[in-house]
Design a protein around this motif. Structure first.
Motif, mmCIF file in Angstrom:
data_model
loop_
_atom_site.group_PDB
_atom_site.id
_atom_site.type_symbol
_atom_site.label_atom_id
_atom_site.label_comp_id
_atom_site.label_asym_id
_atom_site.label_seq_id
_atom_site.Cartn_x
_atom_site.Cartn_y
_atom_site.Cartn_z
ATOM 1 N N ILE A 27 22.788 -8.377 9.835
ATOM 2 C CA ILE A 27 21.943 -7.195 9.854
ATOM 3 C C ILE A 27 22.230 -6.424 11.138
ATOM 4 C CG2 ILE A 27 19.577 -6.299 9.866
ATOM 5 C CD1 ILE A 27 20.264 -7.732 7.252
ATOM 6 N N TYR A 28 22.449 -5.133 10.980
ATOM 7 C CA TYR A 28 22.660 -4.216 12.098
ATOM 8 C C TYR A 28 21.569 -3.158 12.030
ATOM 9 C CZ TYR A 28 27.347 -6.232 12.330
ATOM 10 O OH TYR A 28 28.410 -7.098 12.439
ATOM 11 N N ALA A 29 21.247 -2.529 13.164
ATOM 12 C CA ALA A 29 20.248 -1.467 13.175
ATOM 13 C C ALA A 29 20.708 -0.311 14.045
ATOM 14 C CB ALA A 29 18.914 -1.994 13.678
ATOM 15 N N VAL A 30 20.463 0.893 13.545
ATOM 16 C CA VAL A 30 20.700 2.125 14.284
ATOM 17 C C VAL A 30 19.449 2.974 14.090
ATOM 18 C CG1 VAL A 30 22.135 4.185 14.521
ATOM 19 C CG2 VAL A 30 23.197 1.998 13.870
ATOM 20 N N ASP A 31 18.722 3.180 15.171
ATOM 21 C CA ASP A 31 17.467 3.937 15.134
ATOM 22 C C ASP A 31 16.502 3.308 14.126
ATOM 23 O OD1 ASP A 31 18.434 5.736 17.081
ATOM 24 O OD2 ASP A 31 19.460 6.898 15.533
ATOM 25 N N THR A 32 16.132 4.042 13.100
ATOM 26 C CA THR A 32 15.144 3.553 12.121
ATOM 27 C C THR A 32 15.791 2.985 10.865
ATOM 28 O OG1 THR A 32 14.955 5.716 11.069
ATOM 29 C CG2 THR A 32 13.434 5.246 12.900
ATOM 30 N N ARG A 33 17.104 2.829 10.878
ATOM 31 C CA ARG A 33 17.834 2.350 9.702
ATOM 32 C C ARG A 33 18.453 0.986 9.993
ATOM 33 N NH1 ARG A 33 15.423 4.228 6.210
ATOM 34 N NH2 ARG A 33 17.062 3.771 4.744
ATOM 35 N N ALA A 34 18.446 0.117 8.985
ATOM 36 C CA ALA A 34 19.086 -1.194 9.085
ATOM 37 C C ALA A 34 20.181 -1.278 8.036
ATOM 38 C CB ALA A 34 18.060 -2.305 8.868
ATOM 39 N N PHE A 35 21.164 -2.108 8.314
ATOM 40 C CA PHE A 35 22.323 -2.252 7.433
ATOM 41 C C PHE A 35 22.592 -3.733 7.227
ATOM 42 C CE2 PHE A 35 22.496 1.533 9.931
ATOM 43 C CZ PHE A 35 22.799 2.524 9.009
ATOM 44 N N LYS A 36 22.571 -4.164 5.975
ATOM 45 C CA LYS A 36 22.928 -5.548 5.650
ATOM 46 C C LYS A 36 24.380 -5.521 5.201
ATOM 47 C CE LYS A 36 21.632 -9.583 2.869
ATOM 48 N NZ LYS A 36 20.622 -10.140 1.950
ATOM 49 N N ILE A 37 25.231 -6.216 5.957
ATOM 50 C CA ILE A 37 26.651 -6.307 5.650
ATOM 51 C C ILE A 37 26.926 -7.736 5.197
ATOM 52 C CG2 ILE A 37 28.998 -6.003 6.510
ATOM 53 C CD1 ILE A 37 27.282 -3.405 6.497
ATOM 54 N N PHE A 38 27.352 -7.879 3.954
ATOM 55 C CA PHE A 38 27.542 -9.190 3.357
ATOM 56 C C PHE A 38 28.801 -9.879 3.875
ATOM 57 C CE2 PHE A 38 24.532 -7.232 0.625
ATOM 58 C CZ PHE A 38 23.833 -8.242 -0.010
ATOM 59 N N SER A 39 28.723 -11.186 4.041
ATOM 60 C CA SER A 39 29.886 -11.986 4.434
ATOM 61 C C SER A 39 30.909 -12.022 3.312
ATOM 62 C CB SER A 39 29.457 -13.423 4.760
ATOM 63 O OG SER A 39 28.478 -13.417 5.764
ATOM 64 N N ASN A 40 30.426 -12.038 2.077
ATOM 65 C CA ASN A 40 31.288 -12.076 0.899
ATOM 66 C C ASN A 40 31.010 -10.813 0.082
ATOM 67 O OD1 ASN A 40 32.552 -12.517 -1.541
ATOM 68 N ND2 ASN A 40 31.657 -14.547 -1.888
ATOM 69 N N SER A 41 31.947 -9.904 0.047
ATOM 70 C CA SER A 41 31.724 -8.625 -0.644
ATOM 71 C C SER A 41 31.476 -8.809 -2.144
ATOM 72 C CB SER A 41 32.886 -7.668 -0.406
ATOM 73 O OG SER A 41 34.086 -8.203 -0.929
ATOM 74 N N ALA A 42 31.837 -9.972 -2.691
ATOM 75 C CA ALA A 42 31.598 -10.236 -4.118
ATOM 76 C C ALA A 42 30.109 -10.406 -4.416
ATOM 77 C CB ALA A 42 32.364 -11.474 -4.568
ATOM 78 N N THR A 43 29.295 -10.647 -3.386
ATOM 79 C CA THR A 43 27.864 -10.861 -3.590
ATOM 80 C C THR A 43 27.015 -9.632 -3.271
ATOM 81 O OG1 THR A 43 27.592 -11.770 -1.370
ATOM 82 C CG2 THR A 43 28.071 -13.347 -3.145
ATOM 83 N N VAL A 44 27.648 -8.504 -2.974
ATOM 84 C CA VAL A 44 26.916 -7.274 -2.661
ATOM 85 C C VAL A 44 26.099 -6.831 -3.874
ATOM 86 C CG1 VAL A 44 27.159 -4.822 -2.047
ATOM 87 C CG2 VAL A 44 28.639 -6.534 -0.973
ATOM 88 N N ILE A 45 24.911 -6.337 -3.622
ATOM 89 C CA ILE A 45 24.036 -5.837 -4.685
ATOM 90 C C ILE A 45 24.735 -4.724 -5.464
ATOM 91 C CG2 ILE A 45 22.931 -4.205 -3.100
ATOM 92 C CD1 ILE A 45 20.321 -4.651 -4.697
ATOM 93 N N SER A 46 24.521 -4.712 -6.761
ATOM 94 C CA SER A 46 25.128 -3.676 -7.605
ATOM 95 C C SER A 46 24.272 -2.413 -7.579
ATOM 96 C CB SER A 46 25.262 -4.173 -9.044
ATOM 97 O OG SER A 46 23.981 -4.316 -9.621
#
Length: 177
Positions: A27-46
């Protein structure tokens, strides 16, 4: 790392934006936004599951809002609201933490009511939390607001749950691992 937030544009996420790691990614954050970056791109939400989660109307259920793509256009995560200065719900389980922060039984009851109302809201939309564990809820810095997180793992009409903590798994119900 340079990423593209779908429908919004490019952004750089560096070490100074890193917040935490979880079972599925960082999880990364910039100001009021957060970003979930998956370890395995195959499991990213559709995108279709994100569409189903749009029916969630409570602001304290932190749902995925925009897909995050790598520079080649491949989905690697999503953007959501960032809840700063929050602590995992499990912190409130210890007497010493509650005493140190002046958390009363009345405050705990209000958080439990938010949990109940949030689960009820999700069930009305045919969405199941499935992984209802103490790490998937944050409490705001004033200890008066509960936040549901890890919403991308919820079960929807068209998409099965994608994660469950071993400590809450029902051993009598088989789940595809």
């Amino acid at each position: 790392m340079k990423v593209v937030v779908q429908n919004k544009g490019k952004i750089s996420l560096g070490r100074n934006h890193f917040v935490t790691s979880g079972g599925e990614g960082d999880i990364y954050a910039v100001d009021t936004r957060a970003f979930k970056i998956f370890s395995n791109s195959a499991t990213v939400i559709s995108s279709s599951k994100m569409d189903e989660l749009k029916s969630i109307e409570l602001s304290y259920i932190i749902k995925p809002e925009y897909l995050v793509l790598d520079t080649t256009g491949k989905p690697i995560g999503y953007e959501m609201t960032y809840i700063s200065n929050a602590v995992p719900l499990c912190c409130l389980c210890t007497k010493s933490y509650r005493q140190r922060h002046g958390i009363t039984i009345s405050s705990i009851i209000k958080l439990i009511e938010q949990l109940r109302l949030g689960v009820e809201h999700l069930h009305e939309r045919e969405i199941l939390v499935v992984d209802l564990n103490e790490f998937n809820f944050l409490v705001g810095e004033e200890h008066s607001q509960l936040y549901f997180v890890d919403v991308d793992s919820y079960q929807t009409k068209l998409h099965p749950a994608t994660a469950i903590m071993d400590s809450v798994r029902d051993r009598l119900t088989p789940m595809n691992d």
